[in-house]
Enzyme design. Structure first.
Site, PDB file in Angstrom:
ATOM      1  N   ARG A  40      32.109  36.365  47.953  1.00 28.47           N
ATOM      2  CA  ARG A  40      30.772  37.018  48.337  1.00 28.47           C
ATOM      3  C   ARG A  40      29.584  36.028  48.423  1.00 28.47           C
ATOM      4  NH1 ARG A  40      33.708  41.055  44.251  1.00 28.47           N
ATOM      5  NH2 ARG A  40      35.111  41.710  45.819  1.00 28.47           N
ATOM      6  N   THR A  43      35.221  35.085  42.804  1.00 28.12           N
ATOM      7  CA  THR A  43      34.610  35.707  44.222  1.00 28.12           C
ATOM      8  C   THR A  43      33.355  35.814  44.251  1.00 28.12           C
ATOM      9  OG1 THR A  43      34.728  37.839  42.766  1.00 28.12           O
ATOM     10  CG2 THR A  43      36.899  37.089  43.949  1.00 28.12           C
ATOM     11  N   GLY A  81      38.921  38.722  38.020  1.00 30.50           N
ATOM     12  CA  GLY A  81      40.443  38.731  37.973  1.00 30.50           C
ATOM     13  C   GLY A  81      40.665  40.123  37.042  1.00 30.50           C
ATOM     14  N   THR A  87      33.255  38.041  34.735  1.00 29.53           N
ATOM     15  CA  THR A  87      31.789  38.035  35.183  1.00 29.53           C
ATOM     16  C   THR A  87      31.915  37.974  36.579  1.00 29.53           C
ATOM     17  OG1 THR A  87      32.025  35.651  34.766  1.00 29.53           O
ATOM     18  CG2 THR A  87      31.137  37.088  32.880  1.00 29.53           C
ATOM     19  N   ASP A 138      37.708  51.672  33.279  1.00 29.32           N
ATOM     20  CA  ASP A 138      37.473  50.603  33.980  1.00 29.32           C
ATOM     21  C   ASP A 138      35.924  50.739  34.658  1.00 29.32           C
ATOM     22  OD1 ASP A 138      37.470  48.171  35.641  1.00 29.32           O
ATOM     23  OD2 ASP A 138      39.218  48.939  36.951  1.00 29.32           O
ATOM     24  N   LYS A 164      29.876  50.783  37.131  1.00 30.07           N
ATOM     25  CA  LYS A 164      30.521  51.923  37.976  1.00 30.07           C
ATOM     26  C   LYS A 164      30.749  53.364  37.486  1.00 30.07           C
ATOM     27  CE  LYS A 164      34.405  48.755  39.132  1.00 30.07           C
ATOM     28  NZ  LYS A 164      35.866  48.557  38.823  1.00 30.07           N
ATOM     29  N   TRP A 220      30.499  47.142  44.489  1.00 26.39           N
ATOM     30  CA  TRP A 220      29.569  45.846  43.977  1.00 26.39           C
ATOM     31  C   TRP A 220      28.445  45.629  44.814  1.00 26.39           C
ATOM     32  CZ3 TRP A 220      29.447  42.527  48.021  1.00 26.39           C
ATOM     33  CH2 TRP A 220      30.316  42.441  48.717  1.00 26.39           C
TER      34      TRP A 220
END
Lengths: 235, 551
Positions: B117, B162, B178, B226, B293, B320, B380
């Site tokens: 990203r 990422t 992860g 993170t 989650d 989220k 995200w």
């Protein structure tokens, strides 16, 4: 057909826990974060291969190294079923039975790569049995005992000076305009590329292998040696 | 019972903002624009009056298209730096698109959580995280690798990097992603040498405060990734980072101890760390015992605004769950929370002191329809904030899920979700998404634009009073920042999952946007909209400007 019927509950269970996790495939092979698996026209060979080795460069991991043989066979049979295929009587999905480590070697493996020790673990610099970062060359000999492990000499580690900073260095490549070396001043080692004419070397260093073992006691080091003897083909 | 309490903001607030500057100008130096994460450019050459003349200036195809192009370009002194899925990095002339150098990271030999990203630039180097959990520094001028260091063994932890790193003072701060059985952390590296300066574990170890909130050994595998990029307040010398959910995600019986304050610390929390030492200054756990989650890994928007008549340093943070939290960023004190989604049934409300009421939790081996689902009320992709309007611009998803918890044992290197979900529409209508302008303090919705699929690209706000973003069908468009009216749109030929930026070279303003469809949330759209199976991957940077002479 009998084999398929027997393996299905196990296959379903493995599929639900390893594949249908929302982020990846949906239940019953429906699309999720990863593609649909049901009614895709897959054959057993394709399913077996993909489950075992994954699809490099994509989100599909290799399960051949993390699932045991029976689970692999069961989950392949389940995905075969989603595609209306029956696995052949002698499926090749799982390959040979994976070698199992004896309990003390398994404990050594866990210590070798112990996540709880952060960087103060063997696997920060060594690779064995498919885990660890290969900074040091592959193991060819395993020390006889813990005392020998502590005594290991490292004449190949030099002292590099770059931009006024001296540090122990494991040099990979001095030829060419750029010198590649591992900076061992702190853990984890840093692979640095520096212009050849801006770095100087002195032989020897203050770096000691024994200091890197500080997080382990003798008993733990002995277990690690047992693990290494089990997995290293010694020359 | 639904408690949604409003904070009072006076119109004078906006006039007193001059002390804080989160705007970018000629450069786009950091992932969120500046360290305050506003994604706001002070450039106004392109504005509401002339945006209809906006036209392509150049395009760049990276050739690395799996998972689409999710990056945020960085622009410094007329050079644009871009990273792609497999951690390939390009330096381009920002005015012409001509390639200056390319850094080729080895392509993966295995599958895994492979996405990228963005990058960071500073101290003469470009920094990028990799799919196999290395951080690489590349010489900014030559593209030659300067250093490379392993943050973990990706095969063992099942983790990767990422997110874009954050360059702070003399350090590069980088997180970890992860959904596996591992213990999360945030690491600061010396920018020059790559040596680890500090590491903060997002789960306290034995003997540390907070470890008692974990049952048995569960802290070793408890998640707390993170996986997005944090912010930095230079005056307070604090780094702010969002910490993800606890693992296993939906099944909590093996990790929830019921001891101590909060639960499974510091997961589902915002943390504030001393930038020099990595020591914890404060934390705020948004969702104690997260079983949905709902993560909390998203961006931390740092703004100074008046709250109930008092000027305060705020941190506005969406996770989220479909709620936005307002915290005092000096001390982590809870100041308010408001919903950004239309559909939220996992709670009945949040009290004045931040307690969640009426929790509806997933149960074992049985589905429960919960809104929003684990893809989130927002993905995200990032919000933008304009100091001119005082609005926060937010992409929001209205997707529910049938959630099911399942007991699962942690296995090294393997996923550790403890359940599953299937996407569902809200009860009374098809799933949809919307872009909204909010008063970020009170949560008052100022305008809204509805869209039929998921909006998964970041927002860009500019001083031309424009908001730019793109959709999965390939449209890149500009909205009037004050009204939400669509003023311009261009079909780029690929869906949008990245983050647009603005910059200028020799007095000419550019808008650059990644295009190319992909990502987990992007693919998951197929479950709700079968036609999304036809959306194509791609990886092109499209750059727009006003035609010469039209400025």
């Amino acid at each position: 057909m009998l084999a398929f019927a027997q393996s299905e509950p196990r296959g379903l269970d493995v599929f639900n826990k390893s594949c249908a996790t929302g982020y990846c495939h949906g239940e019953k092979g429906m699309p999720g974060g990863a593609p649909r698996l049901a009614a895709r026209g897959f054959d057993d060979a394709y399913v077996s291969q993909t489950v075992r080795v994954g699809i490099p460069g994509t989100g599909m991991p290799a399960f051949g190294t993390t699932l045991d043989r029976a689970d692999l066979l069961a989950v392949v049979a389940y995905v075969d079923g989603l595609n209306g295929v029956t696995p052949p009587p002698n499926p090749f999905a799982a390959g040979p039975e994976r070698r199992r480590l004896a309990p003390d070697a398994q404990r050594g493996r866990q210590l070798f790569a112990d996540q709880v020790r952060a960087f103060a673990r063997c696997s920060s610099c060594h690779q064995a049995d498919g885990i660890g970062i290969a900074v040091a060359v592959p193991f060819s000999l395993v020390p006889e005992n813990v005392a020998a492990l502590r005594r290991i000499a490292t004449p190949e580690i030099e002292t590099a000076t770059f931009e006024g900073d001296s540090f122990p260095a494991l040099v990979l490549n001095k030829s060419g305009a750029q010198t590649k070396l591992y900076d061992l001043k702190t853990l984890p080692p840093v692979l640095r590329t520096v212009p050849k004419n801006s770095v100087t070397f002195q032989s020897g260093s203050t770096w000691r292998h024994e200091a890197m073992l500080a997080s382990y006691n003798d008993q733990e080091l002995e277990a690690i040696l047992v693990f290494l003897r089990a997995v290293v083909s010694q020359r | 019972m639904k408690i949604r309490w409003l904070l009072v903001t006076s119109p004078l607030t906006l006039l007193s903002l001059c002390g804080q500057d989160g705007a970018t100008r000629a450069d786009w130096p950091s992932y969120g624009g500046t360290h305050l994460a506003w994604r706001y450019s002070a450039l106004d050459q392109i504005n509401t009056a002339n945006v209809k003349k906006l036209a392509p200036a150049w395009a760049f195809q990276t050739g690395d298209f799996d998972q689409g192009l999710q990056s945020t370009p960085i622009v410094i002194d007329g050079i644009l730096y871009l990273s792609t899925t497999h951690s390939q990095v390009f330096a381009l002339d920002a005015a012409t698109g001509k390639m200056i150098w390319q850094y080729k990271y080895p392509m993966p030999r295995a599958g895994g959580n492979i996405q990228n990203r963005g990058l960071a630039v500073g101290a003469g180097r470009v920094y990028v995280g990799t799919y196999d959990d290395y951080v690489v520094a590349i010489d900014q001028k030559t593209g030659v690798e300067s250093w490379k260091v392993a943050m973990n063994d990706s095969r063992q932890c099942g983790c990767s990097i990422t997110a874009a790193p954050l360059f702070v003072k003399d350090k590069v701060i980088v997180g970890v992603a992860g959904g596996g059985a591992f213990r999360g952390y945030l690491t600061a590296l010396d920018a020059k040498t790559g040596r680890v300066a500090w590491r903060f574990y997002t789960i306290p170890g034995p003997g540390e405060k907070g470890n008692e909130t974990w049952k048995g050994d569960s802290w070793k595998y408890g998640g707390g990734a993170t996986w997005m990029t944090g912010s930095f307040d230079a005056a307070l010398n604090l780094v702010y980072w969002g910490v993800g959910n606890a693992a296993s995600d939906m099944y909590s019986a093996n990790r929830y101890s019921g001891q101590g304050e909060g639960s499974n610390l510091y997961t589902a929390s915002v943390i504030a760390l001393d930038a020099d030492t990595g020591k914890l200054k404060w934390y705020y756990q948004e969702i104690p015992k997260d079983v949905w989650d709902y993560d909390s890994a998203y961006e931390c928007l740092l703004i100074d605004r008046e709250v109930r008549g008092v000027m305060r340093k705020l941190l506005v943070h969406i996770n989220k769950s479909g709620y936005s939290w307002v915290l005092d960023r000096t001390n982590g004190k809870f100041l308010g929370a408001y919903p950004i989604v239309d559909y939220h049934n996992w709670l009945t409300g949040i009290t004045e002191d931040g307690k969640i009421l009426g929790r509806v939790e997933p149960v074992e081996n049985k589905t429960t329809l919960i809104c929003p689902g684990p893809d989130g009320g927002k993905s995200w992709n990032q919000v933008a904030y304009s100091p001119r309007t005082g609005f926060m611009y937010t992409p929001t998803l209205e997707i529910c899920s049938d959630l099911m918890a399942r007991e699962q044992e942690p296995v090294e290197g393997r996923g550790f979700i403890g359940g599953t979900w299937n996407h569902r529409s809200p009860a009374d209508q098809p799933a949809y998404s919307h872009i909204d302008a909010y008063d970020p303090v009170t949560g008052k919705r100022m305008w809204s634009m509805r869209y039929k699929y998921s909006l998964l690209a970041s927002m860009l706000a500019t001083a031309g009073d424009l908001v730019f973003t793109g959709d999965p069908e390939g449209n890149f468009f500009a909205l009037d920042a004050r009204t939400g009216n669509k003023l311009w749109s261009f079909q780029t030929g690929g869906g949008h999952r990245g983050s647009a930026v603005s910059y200028s070279v020799k007095g000419r303003q550019y808008i650059a946007t990644p295009t190319g469809w992909g990502s987990i949330a992007g693919r998951a759209m197929v479950a709700l909209w079968p036609e999304a199976e036809t959306f194509r991957p791609g990886s092109t940077l499209m750059v727009f400007a006003l035609p010469e002479g039209a400025q």
